[in-house]
Scaffold this motif. Structure first.
Motif, PDB file in Angstrom:
ATOM      1  N   PHE A   1       0.813  -1.215   0.000  1.00  0.00           N
ATOM      2  CA  PHE A   1       0.000   0.000   0.000  1.00  0.00           C
ATOM      3  C   PHE A   1       0.847   1.266   0.000  1.00  0.00           C
ATOM      4  CE2 PHE A   1      -3.278  -2.849   1.959  1.00  0.00           C
ATOM      5  CZ  PHE A   1      -4.222  -2.723   0.951  1.00  0.00           C
ATOM      6  N   VAL A   2       2.165   1.116  -0.004  1.00  0.00           N
ATOM      7  CA  VAL A   2       3.035   2.286   0.109  1.00  0.00           C
ATOM      8  C   VAL A   2       3.235   2.932  -1.264  1.00  0.00           C
ATOM      9  CG1 VAL A   2       5.259   3.155   0.955  1.00  0.00           C
ATOM     10  CG2 VAL A   2       4.176   1.214   2.074  1.00  0.00           C
ATOM     11  N   SER A   3       2.185   3.539  -1.755  1.00  0.00           N
ATOM     12  CA  SER A   3       2.240   4.354  -2.983  1.00  0.00           C
ATOM     13  C   SER A   3       1.002   5.234  -2.982  1.00  0.00           C
ATOM     14  CB  SER A   3       2.268   3.475  -4.236  1.00  0.00           C
ATOM     15  OG  SER A   3       1.024   2.829  -4.421  1.00  0.00           O
ATOM     16  N   GLU A   4       1.071   6.357  -3.714  1.00  0.00           N
ATOM     17  CA  GLU A   4      -0.057   7.299  -3.704  1.00  0.00           C
ATOM     18  C   GLU A   4      -1.315   6.657  -4.256  1.00  0.00           C
ATOM     19  OE1 GLU A   4       0.427  11.304  -4.980  1.00  0.00           O
ATOM     20  OE2 GLU A   4       2.586  11.279  -4.579  1.00  0.00           O
ATOM     21  N   ALA A   5      -1.158   5.879  -5.338  1.00  0.00           N
ATOM     22  CA  ALA A   5      -2.326   5.256  -5.970  1.00  0.00           C
ATOM     23  C   ALA A   5      -2.980   4.242  -5.039  1.00  0.00           C
ATOM     24  CB  ALA A   5      -1.901   4.575  -7.284  1.00  0.00           C
ATOM     25  N   SER A   6      -2.129   3.438  -4.369  1.00  0.00           N
ATOM     26  CA  SER A   6      -2.660   2.400  -3.480  1.00  0.00           C
ATOM     27  C   SER A   6      -3.372   3.019  -2.291  1.00  0.00           C
ATOM     28  CB  SER A   6      -1.525   1.495  -2.996  1.00  0.00           C
ATOM     29  OG  SER A   6      -0.899   0.855  -4.074  1.00  0.00           O
TER      30      SER A   6
ATOM     31  N   VAL B   1       3.513   8.989  10.288  1.00  0.00           N
ATOM     32  CA  VAL B   1       4.585   8.332   9.517  1.00  0.00           C
ATOM     33  C   VAL B   1       4.593   8.873   8.086  1.00  0.00           C
ATOM     34  CG1 VAL B   1       5.535   6.129   8.732  1.00  0.00           C
ATOM     35  CG2 VAL B   1       4.282   6.246  10.907  1.00  0.00           C
ATOM     36  N   PRO B   2       5.637   9.542   7.648  1.00  0.00           N
ATOM     37  CA  PRO B   2       5.715  10.104   6.285  1.00  0.00           C
ATOM     38  C   PRO B   2       6.073   9.020   5.256  1.00  0.00           C
ATOM     39  CG  PRO B   2       7.718  10.631   7.499  1.00  0.00           C
ATOM     40  CD  PRO B   2       6.823   9.907   8.455  1.00  0.00           C
ATOM     41  N   VAL B   3       5.092   8.200   4.898  1.00  0.00           N
ATOM     42  CA  VAL B   3       5.381   7.052   4.028  1.00  0.00           C
ATOM     43  C   VAL B   3       5.814   7.475   2.625  1.00  0.00           C
ATOM     44  CG1 VAL B   3       3.867   5.482   5.283  1.00  0.00           C
ATOM     45  CG2 VAL B   3       2.936   6.842   3.426  1.00  0.00           C
ATOM     46  N   TYR B   4       5.328   8.656   2.145  1.00  0.00           N
ATOM     47  CA  TYR B   4       5.712   9.109   0.795  1.00  0.00           C
ATOM     48  C   TYR B   4       7.172   9.548   0.768  1.00  0.00           C
ATOM     49  CZ  TYR B   4       0.659   9.335  -0.036  1.00  0.00           C
ATOM     50  OH  TYR B   4      -0.663   9.033  -0.155  1.00  0.00           O
TER      51      TYR B   4
ATOM     52  N   HIS C   1      11.640   3.970   4.519  1.00  0.00           N
ATOM     53  CA  HIS C   1      12.259   3.401   5.720  1.00  0.00           C
ATOM     54  C   HIS C   1      11.455   3.739   6.973  1.00  0.00           C
ATOM     55  CE1 HIS C   1      15.330   1.825   8.345  1.00  0.00           C
ATOM     56  NE2 HIS C   1      15.445   2.997   8.955  1.00  0.00           N
ATOM     57  N   SER C   2      10.820   4.925   6.974  1.00  0.00           N
ATOM     58  CA  SER C   2       9.990   5.318   8.111  1.00  0.00           C
ATOM     59  C   SER C   2       8.834   4.351   8.284  1.00  0.00           C
ATOM     60  CB  SER C   2       9.450   6.736   7.916  1.00  0.00           C
ATOM     61  OG  SER C   2      10.511   7.654   7.872  1.00  0.00           O
ATOM     62  N   ASN C   3       8.259   3.912   7.168  1.00  0.00           N
ATOM     63  CA  ASN C   3       7.160   2.966   7.237  1.00  0.00           C
ATOM     64  C   ASN C   3       7.643   1.620   7.761  1.00  0.00           C
ATOM     65  OD1 ASN C   3       4.305   2.169   6.621  1.00  0.00           O
ATOM     66  ND2 ASN C   3       5.362   0.720   5.290  1.00  0.00           N
ATOM     67  N   GLN C   4       8.861   1.230   7.393  1.00  0.00           N
ATOM     68  CA  GLN C   4       9.402  -0.032   7.884  1.00  0.00           C
ATOM     69  C   GLN C   4       9.507  -0.022   9.409  1.00  0.00           C
ATOM     70  OE1 GLN C   4       8.955  -2.182   5.175  1.00  0.00           O
ATOM     71  NE2 GLN C   4      10.679  -3.175   6.205  1.00  0.00           N
ATOM     72  N   LYS C   5       9.895   1.140   9.946  1.00  0.00           N
ATOM     73  CA  LYS C   5      10.017   1.250  11.401  1.00  0.00           C
ATOM     74  C   LYS C   5       8.650   1.276  12.068  1.00  0.00           C
ATOM     75  CE  LYS C   5      12.964   4.265  12.992  1.00  0.00           C
ATOM     76  NZ  LYS C   5      13.691   5.547  13.156  1.00  0.00           N
ATOM     77  N   GLY C   6       7.647   1.839  11.374  1.00  0.00           N
ATOM     78  CA  GLY C   6       6.296   1.883  11.912  1.00  0.00           C
ATOM     79  C   GLY C   6       6.194   2.734  13.166  1.00  0.00           C
ATOM     80  N   ILE C   7       5.085   2.542  13.896  1.00  0.00           N
ATOM     81  CA  ILE C   7       4.893   3.233  15.183  1.00  0.00           C
ATOM     82  C   ILE C   7       4.349   2.225  16.187  1.00  0.00           C
ATOM     83  CG2 ILE C   7       4.448   5.494  14.145  1.00  0.00           C
ATOM     84  CD1 ILE C   7       1.463   5.038  14.645  1.00  0.00           C
TER      85      ILE C   7
ATOM     86  N   VAL D   1      -4.240  -4.530   6.068  1.00  0.00           N
ATOM     87  CA  VAL D   1      -3.894  -3.143   5.752  1.00  0.00           C
ATOM     88  C   VAL D   1      -2.697  -2.710   6.595  1.00  0.00           C
ATOM     89  CG1 VAL D   1      -4.710  -0.757   5.752  1.00  0.00           C
ATOM     90  CG2 VAL D   1      -6.267  -2.619   5.099  1.00  0.00           C
ATOM     91  N   LEU D   2      -2.751  -3.044   7.854  1.00  0.00           N
ATOM     92  CA  LEU D   2      -1.624  -2.799   8.753  1.00  0.00           C
ATOM     93  C   LEU D   2      -0.979  -4.127   9.118  1.00  0.00           C
ATOM     94  CD1 LEU D   2      -3.125  -0.167  11.254  1.00  0.00           C
ATOM     95  CD2 LEU D   2      -1.641   0.280   9.294  1.00  0.00           C
TER      96      LEU D   2
END
Length: 847
Positions: free
Chosen positions: A218-223, A248-251, A255-261, A285-286
């Motif tokens: 899901f890590v894309s603008e379209a998704s 989380v600034p996934v765009y 790497h930020s998304n990989q770390k998550g929260i 989704v998560l």
């Protein structure tokens, strides 16, 4: 690996010369000597002094122990067994520690095994009853290392991570059907499949944080746009997704998304639904994953530098301390309560760190660490470690390893912090150095952390600063003799003045019928006026519980502990009678078991009774209690202190915990409910302790510019000690006390060793004590030995006690010789068949 225990890598190749090595090891047992084990040839290169090894002791028992020496001399008395396994490839106990532990064993007349047992966190000690459990992060599906048949058998027996099932080493051996199973355990640890712990209550488990991240597809603008469309009819799930994307600034950075929260950041929010979070995880989704983290932040910089400048008096004191350190190893900072000693400590710690050294900051009470750590953290950030008994074994291991690795350059702790593996100490600060809390009473070693700190500093070439508003008589004597540097701060910091102290006669108040329960009209009225000014009150009563005595009003029956020679105290909260020595408890009685009368009433009062009475008399006040009963939980100290600092609590009722260095800006009144119980105690230090306690608790009032007041309730205002307290005249108190000590032959002029004989049979214990006294008199002389006699509380935990006091000249040679004579006398008693069950305890420098 983030584990408490880390076994060594596979053995190195055998040495070409095939030298036979032997290792002297320290077993964590009260044994009078070290044991020698043989090092397997192939492991000659792995043995390190200060590292842990596993050995067999006795027929079946296996223990971890510390290597103290390596040599090539086989023992003559017995056939040396082989070391079973090496745990460490680097020391967990440093050479300076080993030197200190040997000194402690010698000075405090115990074994080095007892010192090691007290020093090491339980997760660093293993035995045949040590346990293994599946690692929290282990997943059979995701495990990247193949498991052997034996390893699969162990994992199968442990079940799932959620089961929390554990196996002892003995059970592992039985399961595999082999005696040498340590290599299997070591392999499973290397693969992060299991972890070890010593006791169920103290098991070491890495701290695991549950985190979530957006599924990678899901890590894309379209998704994400498509995801928004799909969740448009599910507002709660949409809110969770929005919150995640805000955090989380996934765009910008995948790497930020990989770390998550942390999952808690979403589930704990009052505006978000926990079930919506779980639904997003369930629908893919998560993604939820576990991360092992340190209990102490690794990358924390000082959050906000604590800006302060020393006053002129503080600067002068700091410079004087540094000047003394140029000539002496030890200095005493004698500063009145509220003089700002902590700011001087912080400045000296900074200087020590700039020189590249380590710093140990000792405090007498956990309650004090709770308040001071937040101040120090703002200055030293992640370089600061905290060490005390309320920490879990997990946290103590992490601090231990942090000191070893150099991560923690400053450690704040209570007396057990002297055991930490420092090897580059530059400065030791012993705050409130007079406190008896620095003394360990049971079990051995019965050490005084202040004296151990002085020896530690001596071994490592560090400087020691002792600080107190009411120094111990022994310490002040050493300073007056010129052995320690002496620096004085006679005024409070800033605009604060010393509090006004008023004595109130409780005997007259009772005659005039102006007592309200245990409060005089003067104290109660002052409490009401203080609360009316929106200021805070501390009330001190040196006895916990609701009532110290319960008695039948008709026949005089008093409930007694079945194990100790004391009456049971009533605790209203739990509605039970409790022994404060052994913990024995009974339900509260309503009918006298002796005469059948229902006239069973409480007498006297403790902190719980004061709290209860105040809630009735001052219903508008928010009252909290701080004593052993309310601070048993791990974070209870911090919570009580935080509530008082935030002024959500108006009145703090407490035992001696409230006397020790706490700093509250809004406290303008301190009340001492019953001063007489502190003064009248059969001990040569009774007046010293009373003076220290009165001055220290009085010092909690009026610290930040407010006019402070102290009210002391007593039935005898003519006591000499009160005049010295009112005038805050430590020098006059010291001059009076030192004359008494010299005249009666007590420290600092003589050294005292207290011998205690314990036995479950009173007559046998008395006979053993008489024999021991005779042997001591024959060796040391009649003048050196006092007793035997039964102490004030003559039975504790079913053992009858007899005490013998030995007074010795302070010369080192005399002390060493005397200890040898004492040990010989103890051996004579132990060799008698009828006294085999007697326990003989030597307490050097009792408090």
């Amino acid at each position: 690996m983030n584990l408490a225990l880390d076994f060594i890598s596979p053995a190195a190749a055998p040495s070409a010369d095939r030298v036979t090595l032997f290792a002297d090891v320290i077993l964590p047992l009260p044994l009078p000597r070290l044991y020698t084990y043989r090092v397997p040839y192939e492991l000659n290169d792995n043995v390190v002094i200060g590292g842990r090894v596993i050995v067999q002791f006795g027929a079946k028992k296996t223990l971890s122990c510390i290597v103290a020496a390596v040599h090539e001399i086989a023992p003559k008395e017995y056939q040396a067994k082989y070391i079973l396994e090496f745990i460490d490839d680097a020391p967990v106990v440093t050479q300076p520690q080993l030197k200190l532990f040997r000194w402690m064993a010698d000075y405090y007349m115990c074994t080095i095994g007892e010192v090691i047992n007290a020093a090491l966190p339980s997760a660093l000690k293993l035995s045949s009853e040590s346990r293994i459990q599946l690692h929290p992060a282990f997943s059979p599906e995701e495990n990247e290392y193949p498991l052997t048949e034996q390893e699969e058998l162990i994992v199968g027996a442990l079940g799932n991570v959620e089961d929390g099932k554990a196996l002892t080493f003995t059970e592992v051996g039985d399961l595999l059907g082999i005696t040498s199973f340590h290599k299997v355990i070591k392999s499973l640890m290397h693969k992060d499949v299991i972890f070890l712990f010593e006791h169920t209550a103290d098991k070491y488990a890495p701290k695991v944080v549950k985190k979530v991240r957006l599924a990678h597809h899901f890590v894309s603008e379209a998704s994400i746009e498509m995801l928004f469309n799909n969740l448009s009819s599910k507002p709660k799930q949409l809110d969770v997704l929005m919150k995640y994307l805000q955090r989380v600034p996934v765009y910008q950075n995948e790497h930020s998304n990989q770390k998550g929260i942390e999952k808690a950041a979403l589930t704990s929010s009052p505006h978000l639904s926990a079930s919506a979070v779980n639904t997003l995880i369930k629908n893919g989704v998560l993604e939820q994953f576990d991360v092992i983290v340190s209990r102490f932040p690794l990358d924390d910089e000082p959050t906000a530098q604590l800006h302060f400048s020393l006053s002129e008096a503080q600067t002068a004191a700091r410079d004087e301390i540094m000047a003394h350190f140029g000539e002496k190893e030890i200095a005493l900072l004698h500063g009145v309560t509220g003089a700002g000693k902590t700011e001087i400590y912080i400045d000296l710690i900074r200087k020590a760190l700039e020189s590249g050294g380590q710093v140990l900051y000792l405090l007498p009470e956990i309650a004090l660490t709770a308040q001071i750590v937040s101040r120090l953290m703002r200055v030293f950030g992640s370089r600061l470690g905290v060490y005390h008994s309320k920490f879990s074994d997990n946290e103590r291991v992490e601090v231990w390893n942090g000191v070893l690795s150099g991560r923690f350059q400053v450690v704040v702790g209570v007396r057990s912090a002297v055991f930490l593996p420092f090897d580059n100490l530059s400065l030791i600060i012993v705050d409130e150095e007079h406190e008896s809390s620095y003394k360990q009473y049971d079990p051995a070693p019965r050490y005084n952390a202040r004296e151990v700190a002085l020896m530690m500093a001596n071994f490592q070439g560090a400087k020691t600063l002792l600080g107190s508003a009411t120094p111990s008589v022994e310490t002040y004597y050493q300073a007056k003799q010129g052995r320690y540097g002496l620096v004085s701060l006679t005024k409070r910091f800033g605009e604060a003045g010393m509090p006004e102290i008023e004595l109130v006669d409780t005997r007259k108040a009772r005659e005039h019928k102006t007592m309200h329960n245990h409060f005089t009209a003067d104290l109660l009225g002052e409490v009401e006026r203080t609360l009316g000014r929106q200021e805070q009150v501390i009330l001190f009563q040196n006895r916990r519980g609701y009532a110290p005595v319960v008695a039948c009003q008709d026949c005089g029956w008093i409930p007694k502990c079945t194990n100790c020679a004391v009456s049971l105290s009533y605790h209203k909260h739990s509605h039970e009678l409790r022994c404060h020595y052994c913990g024995y408890h009974d339900p509260m009685v309503t009918k006298c078991p002796a005469c059948g009368s229902r006239a069973v009433k409480t007498q006297g009062f403790g902190t719980e009774k004061i709290e209860d009475d105040l809630k009735i008399m001052l219903p508008q006040a928010n009252i909290q209690r701080m004593d052993l009963d309310t601070t048993r939980a791990k974070n209870s100290y911090q919570q009580i202190i935080a509530d008082f600092e935030k002024q959500t609590t108006n009145v703090l009722v407490g035992t001696q915990m409230v006397t020790k260095g706490l700093d509250f800006a809004n406290v303008s009144l301190v009340g001492i409910i019953n001063a007489d119980s502190i003064i009248h105690y059969p001990d040569f230090r009774a007046h010293e302790r009373a003076y220290q306690m009165f001055v220290q608790v009085s010092g909690r009032a009026g610290r930040k510019g407010k006019k402070g007041k102290v009210i002391i309730q007593t039935a005898d205002p003519t006591q000499v000690i009160f005049d010295k307290v009112i005038r805050n005249d430590y020098i006059e108190f010291y001059n009076y006390e030192i004359v008494q000590r010299r005249e009666h032959g007590y420290p600092p002029f003589m050294r005292v060793i207290k011998m205690t004989v314990k036995h479950i049979d009173q007559s046998v214990g008395e006979a053993a004590a008489i024999l021991l006294t005779q042997e001591l008199v024959a060796r040391l002389g009649q003048a050196a030995v006092l007793g035997p006699e039964a102490p004030y509380i003559f039975r504790i935990r079913n053992f009858y006690l007899q005490e013998i006091t030995i007074k010795l000249d302070r010369a080192h040679t005399v002390l060493k010789w005397a200890k040898e004579q004492i040990c010989a006398a103890m051996d004579v008693v132990r060799d008698q068949k009828e006294f085999k069950q007697a326990r003989l305890v030597a307490d050097v420098d009792p408090m």
